[in-house]
Motif scaffolding. Sequence first.
Motif, PDB file in Angstrom:
ATOM      1  N   GLY A  28      -0.510  15.891  -1.749  1.00  0.00           N
ATOM      2  CA  GLY A  28      -0.041  17.120  -2.448  1.00  0.00           C
ATOM      3  C   GLY A  28       0.883  16.742  -4.035  1.00  0.00           C
ATOM      4  O   GLY A  28       0.462  15.318  -4.237  1.00  0.00           O
ATOM      5  N   ASP A  29       1.152  17.608  -4.240  1.00  0.00           N
ATOM      6  CA  ASP A  29       2.207  17.017  -5.339  1.00  0.00           C
ATOM      7  C   ASP A  29       3.339  16.090  -4.943  1.00  0.00           C
ATOM      8  O   ASP A  29       3.518  14.806  -6.074  1.00  0.00           O
ATOM      9  CB  ASP A  29       3.049  18.530  -5.855  1.00  0.00           C
ATOM     10  N   GLU A  30       3.538  15.479  -4.309  1.00  0.00           N
ATOM     11  CA  GLU A  30       4.687  14.597  -3.805  1.00  0.00           C
ATOM     12  C   GLU A  30       3.833  13.480  -3.818  1.00  0.00           C
ATOM     13  O   GLU A  30       4.774  12.511  -4.302  1.00  0.00           O
ATOM     14  CB  GLU A  30       5.599  15.022  -1.870  1.00  0.00           C
ATOM     15  N   HIS A  31       2.991  13.214  -3.163  1.00  0.00           N
ATOM     16  CA  HIS A  31       1.883  12.228  -3.039  1.00  0.00           C
ATOM     17  C   HIS A  31       1.951  11.545  -4.984  1.00  0.00           C
ATOM     18  O   HIS A  31       2.216  10.869  -5.414  1.00  0.00           O
ATOM     19  CB  HIS A  31       0.768  12.464  -2.533  1.00  0.00           C
ATOM     20  N   HIS A  32       1.186  12.864  -4.759  1.00  0.00           N
ATOM     21  CA  HIS A  32       1.594  12.860  -7.260  1.00  0.00           C
ATOM     22  C   HIS A  32       2.420  12.572  -7.980  1.00  0.00           C
ATOM     23  O   HIS A  32       1.883  11.717  -8.914  1.00  0.00           O
ATOM     24  CB  HIS A  32       0.549  14.222  -7.389  1.00  0.00           C
ATOM     25  N   ARG A  33       3.174  12.814  -7.486  1.00  0.00           N
ATOM     26  CA  ARG A  33       4.677  12.181  -8.083  1.00  0.00           C
ATOM     27  C   ARG A  33       5.052  10.809  -7.614  1.00  0.00           C
ATOM     28  O   ARG A  33       4.768  10.387  -8.622  1.00  0.00           O
ATOM     29  CB  ARG A  33       6.084  13.303  -7.761  1.00  0.00           C
ATOM     30  N   LEU A  34       4.783  10.778  -6.623  1.00  0.00           N
ATOM     31  CA  LEU A  34       6.180   9.465  -6.393  1.00  0.00           C
ATOM     32  C   LEU A  34       4.968   7.828  -7.669  1.00  0.00           C
ATOM     33  O   LEU A  34       4.933   6.925  -7.633  1.00  0.00           O
ATOM     34  CB  LEU A  34       5.733   9.353  -4.737  1.00  0.00           C
ATOM     35  N   ARG A  35       3.223   8.276  -6.347  1.00  0.00           N
ATOM     36  CA  ARG A  35       2.429   7.801  -7.408  1.00  0.00           C
ATOM     37  C   ARG A  35       2.154   7.640  -8.635  1.00  0.00           C
ATOM     38  O   ARG A  35       2.364   6.493  -9.918  1.00  0.00           O
ATOM     39  CB  ARG A  35       1.130   7.868  -7.008  1.00  0.00           C
ATOM     40  N   SER A  36       2.479   8.127  -9.623  1.00  0.00           N
ATOM     41  CA  SER A  36       2.491   8.354 -11.311  1.00  0.00           C
ATOM     42  C   SER A  36       3.876   8.161 -11.324  1.00  0.00           C
ATOM     43  O   SER A  36       3.652   7.158 -12.483  1.00  0.00           O
ATOM     44  CB  SER A  36       3.099   9.820 -11.831  1.00  0.00           C
ATOM     45  N   LEU A  37       4.818   7.668 -10.575  1.00  0.00           N
ATOM     46  CA  LEU A  37       5.932   7.021 -10.982  1.00  0.00           C
ATOM     47  C   LEU A  37       5.983   5.715 -10.846  1.00  0.00           C
ATOM     48  O   LEU A  37       5.909   5.032 -11.291  1.00  0.00           O
ATOM     49  CB  LEU A  37       7.525   7.576  -9.985  1.00  0.00           C
TER      50      LEU A  37
END
Length: 400
Positions: free
Chosen positions: A90-99
């Motif tokens: 979800g959102d937390e995975h997307h955020r960390l992967r984006s960074l």
Amino acid sequence: MSAVEAGLPTLEYSGEDTPAQVYPKLRAAREIAPVAMGPYGPEVLSYELVRAGLRDPRLLIPPGLGLVVQGITSGPLWDRVVSTLLCLEGDEHHRLRSLLSRAFTPRSVERLHSTIVDVLADLVDACTRRGQFDVVTDIARPYPVPIVCALLGAPREDWEQFSLWADDIFKAFSFTPVRDLEAVAMGAWRELDAYTDDMIDRRRHTLTDDLLSDLIRAEDDHDRLDHAELRMLAAGILLAGTDTTRNQVAASIDVLCDHPEQWELLRRNPSLAMNAVHETMRHAPIACSTLRVAGEDMEVGGVPIAAGTMVFLNLIAANHDPAVFEDPDRFDITRSGSAPVMTFGGGVHYCIGANLAKLELAEALKAVTARWEAPRRAGPAPWKPMVSLSGPRTLPLAVG
């Protein structure tokens, strides 16, 4: 719904069977239907369904991965594993992967090229001088950790300590029971945390040209990684970049040894190295399947799958699907125009370090074929079971 009720073919194999032992059964089942009932749950066998499954948001990474098999469903190790990037959704995975992707760039990979070549030269030349050696022990095992150290900015002389940490922590991601797992894995993880904390503190005062500094610099719409996230990603990079590369290097060299004409072809044409990486990973992948859990009631290939069901996306079957790969059992490093192999996964969990892994594999295959004209097997090369990371346990060769 049972396998009989669904009309599915059944797959019978044990947790100790190797890919070579299981593959004929996968091929026979796939000829009947693209989904089979395996010993642990439904197995998806066709390329297109595996590809779709890797991208289907309803098929989730199982919380804790293999810890449930070890009897661990809570506690410090469980909390640590479920918070890794591999397990997040979800959102937390997307955020960390984006960074992370803002730091894990082609430039960060390319600056490791000379280190990769130097490490390989030392390892392969030492084997060449001895004349008889074990590829697993003498090349594959020590090879990737100095690269990860260079990637993160750790001193190369610390690679042996990093290797020991990786060995112990990685046991938490295995489906093979380990005695005193929590004590072993968490002890190593705490030591790695302390080492990483020191590196982070030093980088915050003086940024350098390495991935850890790039992660500190990374920003996405004013969002930055905090200390705990930096520590988690550094550990994740060590784990993801160690055992997978070790096993695939040995597996790729093993399959080339089985096809001496292909070895000689690569020796004479090193520009085929990246082709050889794709073909060895297709033909002899060390990640034979990837596990997902159905987040809701759904269908896969017309087969009803109840929420909570473990679903195995069988990568070795997908990589040999004749609907996608012409004459799939033929090993040919000149194969071109084929679909991508599934070994690096797909969708939001596609391996973010795939380009580095492919570079490490390509350089390893160039190094050994350039130095060894006709290696001879000096003993058997048994493989590990396919239910976890597979690959040769040993690969004894003789040269000269």
